[in-house]
Design an enzyme around this catalytic site. Sequence first.
Site, PDB file in Angstrom:
ATOM      1  N   ASP A 114      -5.920   5.274  -5.494  1.00 29.77           N
ATOM      2  CA  ASP A 114      -6.635   5.924  -4.396  1.00 29.77           C
ATOM      3  C   ASP A 114      -6.828   7.419  -4.678  1.00 29.77           C
ATOM      4  OD1 ASP A 114      -7.640   6.582  -1.939  1.00 29.77           O
ATOM      5  OD2 ASP A 114      -5.986   5.747  -0.777  1.00 29.77           O
ATOM      6  N   GLY A 140     -16.405   5.050  -2.328  1.00 31.27           N
ATOM      7  CA  GLY A 140     -17.819   4.861  -2.656  1.00 31.27           C
ATOM      8  C   GLY A 140     -18.480   6.061  -3.308  1.00 31.27           C
ATOM      9  N   ARG A 173     -13.643   0.208  -3.758  1.00 26.90           N
ATOM     10  CA  ARG A 173     -14.001   0.410  -2.357  1.00 26.90           C
ATOM     11  C   ARG A 173     -15.380   1.055  -2.293  1.00 26.90           C
ATOM     12  NH1 ARG A 173      -9.785   1.509   1.305  1.00 26.90           N
ATOM     13  NH2 ARG A 173     -11.186   2.995   2.270  1.00 26.90           N
ATOM     14  N   ASP A 204       0.859  -1.189   0.000  1.00 28.25           N
ATOM     15  CA  ASP A 204       0.000   0.000   0.000  1.00 28.25           C
ATOM     16  C   ASP A 204       0.892   1.234   0.000  1.00 28.25           C
ATOM     17  OD1 ASP A 204      -2.254   1.920   1.074  1.00 28.25           O
ATOM     18  OD2 ASP A 204      -3.285   0.022   0.701  1.00 28.25           O
ATOM     19  N   ASP A 205       0.380   2.349   0.465  1.00 23.84           N
ATOM     20  CA  ASP A 205       1.105   3.615   0.456  1.00 23.84           C
ATOM     21  C   ASP A 205       2.410   3.511   1.256  1.00 23.84           C
ATOM     22  OD1 ASP A 205       1.546   6.237  -0.078  1.00 23.84           O
ATOM     23  OD2 ASP A 205      -0.180   7.014   1.031  1.00 23.84           O
ATOM     24  N   ASP A 234     -12.420   4.205   5.322  1.00 24.16           N
ATOM     25  CA  ASP A 234     -11.488   3.214   5.869  1.00 24.16           C
ATOM     26  C   ASP A 234     -12.089   2.443   7.045  1.00 24.16           C
ATOM     27  OD1 ASP A 234      -9.856   4.401   4.071  1.00 24.16           O
ATOM     28  OD2 ASP A 234      -8.188   4.679   5.457  1.00 24.16           O
ATOM     29  N   LYS A 249      -3.803  -0.591  -6.630  1.00 25.86           N
ATOM     30  CA  LYS A 249      -4.852   0.103  -5.863  1.00 25.86           C
ATOM     31  C   LYS A 249      -4.675   1.582  -6.150  1.00 25.86           C
ATOM     32  CE  LYS A 249      -6.122   0.992  -1.021  1.00 25.86           C
ATOM     33  NZ  LYS A 249      -5.924   0.503   0.348  1.00 25.86           N
TER      34      LYS A 249
HETATM   35  C1  GAL Z   1      -6.596   5.761   2.270  1.00 24.38           C
HETATM   36  C2  GAL Z   1      -7.105   4.392   1.860  1.00 24.38           C
HETATM   37  C3  GAL Z   1      -6.421   3.379   2.749  1.00 24.38           C
HETATM   38  C4  GAL Z   1      -4.922   3.482   2.527  1.00 24.38           C
HETATM   39  C5  GAL Z   1      -4.437   4.905   2.752  1.00 24.38           C
HETATM   40  C6  GAL Z   1      -2.971   5.078   2.357  1.00 24.38           C
HETATM   41  O1  GAL Z   1      -7.230   6.732   1.512  1.00 24.38           O
HETATM   42  O2  GAL Z   1      -8.489   4.337   2.012  1.00 24.38           O
HETATM   43  O3  GAL Z   1      -6.901   2.087   2.461  1.00 24.38           O
HETATM   44  O4  GAL Z   1      -4.626   3.044   1.233  1.00 24.38           O
HETATM   45  O5  GAL Z   1      -5.199   5.832   2.030  1.00 24.38           O
HETATM   46  O6  GAL Z   1      -2.499   6.376   2.577  1.00 24.38           O
END
Ligand code: GAL
Length: 739
Positions: free
Chosen positions: A492, A535, A552, A416-417, A556, A490
């Site tokens: 975002d 969403g 999604r 992820d990030d 979160d 992913k």
């Molecule tokens: C949010 C996302 C999380 C995660 C996070 C990373 O916006 O919904 O699942 O990926 O960013 O910074």
Amino acid sequence: MRTLLVSLFTLLCTAVATAQIDLSQPWKFKTGDLPAWADPAFDDRDWGMISPTKDWESQGFANYNGYAWYRFHFNLPSSMRDQSHLKDGLRLLLGKIDDVDMVFLNGKKIGQMGQFPSDPGGYATKWDVPRRYLLPVDDPALRWDAENVLSVRVYDGDGGGGFFGNDPKNLNMVDLSDFLSVDATSEPFVFADKKIRKKIFLENKFNRPIDGQYVVQVFENKKDQPTYEQKLDITLNAKERRSLDLDFPNLQRARVQIRFTEKITAAVLSAELETPYLLTPPESPRPRINNAEVYGARPGHLFLYTIAATGDRPMQYQAAKLPAGLRIDALTGIITGSTSERGIFSVTLSAANSLGTTSKIVNFVIGDNIALTPPMGWNSWNCWGLSVSDAKVRQSADALLKSGLANHGWNYMNIDDGWEALRDTVTGEILTNEKFPNMRGLADYLHSHGLKMGIYSSPGPFTCGGYTATWQHEEQDAMTWAKWGVDYLKYDWCSYGQIAPASPNLKEMQRPYRVMQAALAKTNRDIVYSLCQYGMGNVWEWGDQVGGNLWRTTGDITDTWESLEGIGFQQNISAPYAKSGHWNDPDMLIVGWVGWGDKLHQTRLTPSEQYTHISLWAMLSAPLLIGCDLARLDDFTKNLLSNDEVIAIDQDAAGKAGRLVKQDGDTQIWVKELNDGSRAVAIFNRNMADRNVTVNWAELGLKNYATVRDVWRQQDVGKFKKTLTTAVYGHGVVLLRVY
Ligand code: GAL
């Protein structure tokens, strides 16, 4: 006797409790931003009122992003200070604020969380942290026995705005319990020799010793008298963290109550735990193939597929009738190559060990669609947050393989990030930061073990964690990821909010996702495309049109019942849109060791809540992405994630999501149509207390006479005419397969 004890505690607590200022009442509210609104003398009589328990969107300020102020007037009685034990300071609790706040008391700034756009370093949200500010009792800003004004400047970057939620909101004197904590989640339950063991920690952060009584009581299922009890008088030294051992016979699903009663104030600190109960039966040593019945891949792209088989090792694998261009490694069960033939290939997979051979037909669908069943694997976010590194990904991958979880179909390892650095100043290519020295090397490592690798970015200039993102480099980034060997993206929304118009219409919301869809299509890899925009615009209605394999549906998730329940049971609305290759994503799993950063804790969900979580996600055909540190996989979590019959419901080839069919108070019954004509029936109990629930086949649209299998226990329970009555634990589930 017990009642007497309890009422005595209550009495003592009331005797020392002082009146607090309740801040959950409506506040004055105005959108905009003026420094004068911090001034207690400012005349706010014409301001509106707003509840601090719900975001402003739901109170007449739909789609409002930006600044707003909250004001609250109250009298501060000196009796509050005089009656308190410590007379040391005041504690202000404001609950969660979406996204940034700056708090003033009578015009004096007393705290801030998050960063406003004009702050050095720019905007940073702290939307999910309950606010807690402390003030010394002699702070000159306090006006004892007079009117005080709290003014809160709030900035909302996106989504919901302002104060929200039911976390406590009040102003009160600091007391000893502010310095004491019970930690019942840092160590897992361990099952050993018919015993159950766990370490509990009591911590005193105060600079003086604290005396009290520590009581542990273990209640067997449904009994209200404890079966085991331990009492200790304890002096916790200044700044001491004391470890205490729980050690008692393994009672299935016992309630453990831990209380520490401070001697002088009788302040009680308590924690309650449910001991884990294992439902998945032990794995058979005989071979069993656990892959889903369908698998999609694109012609001409590199192919990677692993036979997921449980059973004793060594194991030998075969695959008959593979499309031309694909081959299997008989020792690992990994199928690689590339095929140019489109079509449906019914491949017979087989696995053999010293105890026997098994085979299973899986349809390889070579065409345009991938992710024909919901992706299963791991994602770094819920455990490591921005502290993810190459080493941590490898450790979890090694654990996925070593623990045998991979043999149940868990396959994607998604970063992820937190992997990104700046761009190469000459080529513009995105670079990895020092935590990921060699992304291609990491992908090669994962692929060589039959696993796949996922990555993360945003269509905006920055990710949600503030790292470099893809804005205006879409094709270049897609090519870079393909070069590294990425299998999953992913994507975002995050800072794309700054690029899109303030209230984007559907076309504007879809635009960045279409741009990346086109960029991915130009690569030579099958990259599962995961949309993350929480969403917005009912993404489930159009996510497939912009190429999304999943999207999604919510904000979160976090590891609490409230979060799980709030998200999971809302998914009926998007359920009709799930189909093979295109899934609703109610966010990643919150089981095991989670933490969103360097410091992990055991999930705060009870065992029953975790059974509900996995069952509901399986009913929803949701992607199953484990969000925990797999290197610390405990007995319970492993058992929970290894149930092939539960996983098969999630991975069912029909690709239909379950629907809520009957609701009766806190009881919900969901039904999912499966590919073989049977139905999965999940009976959820959202109440804390255990319930007996009767299901009526006719009400669920089923045949009058049903053969029933308990999916978690993997046991046939018999034939039932018209109805079936079963006990469902508090916050728990009974998951059935009905034929
Ligand atoms: C949010 C996302 C999380 C995660 C996070 C990373 O916006 O919904 O699942 O990926 O960013 O910074």
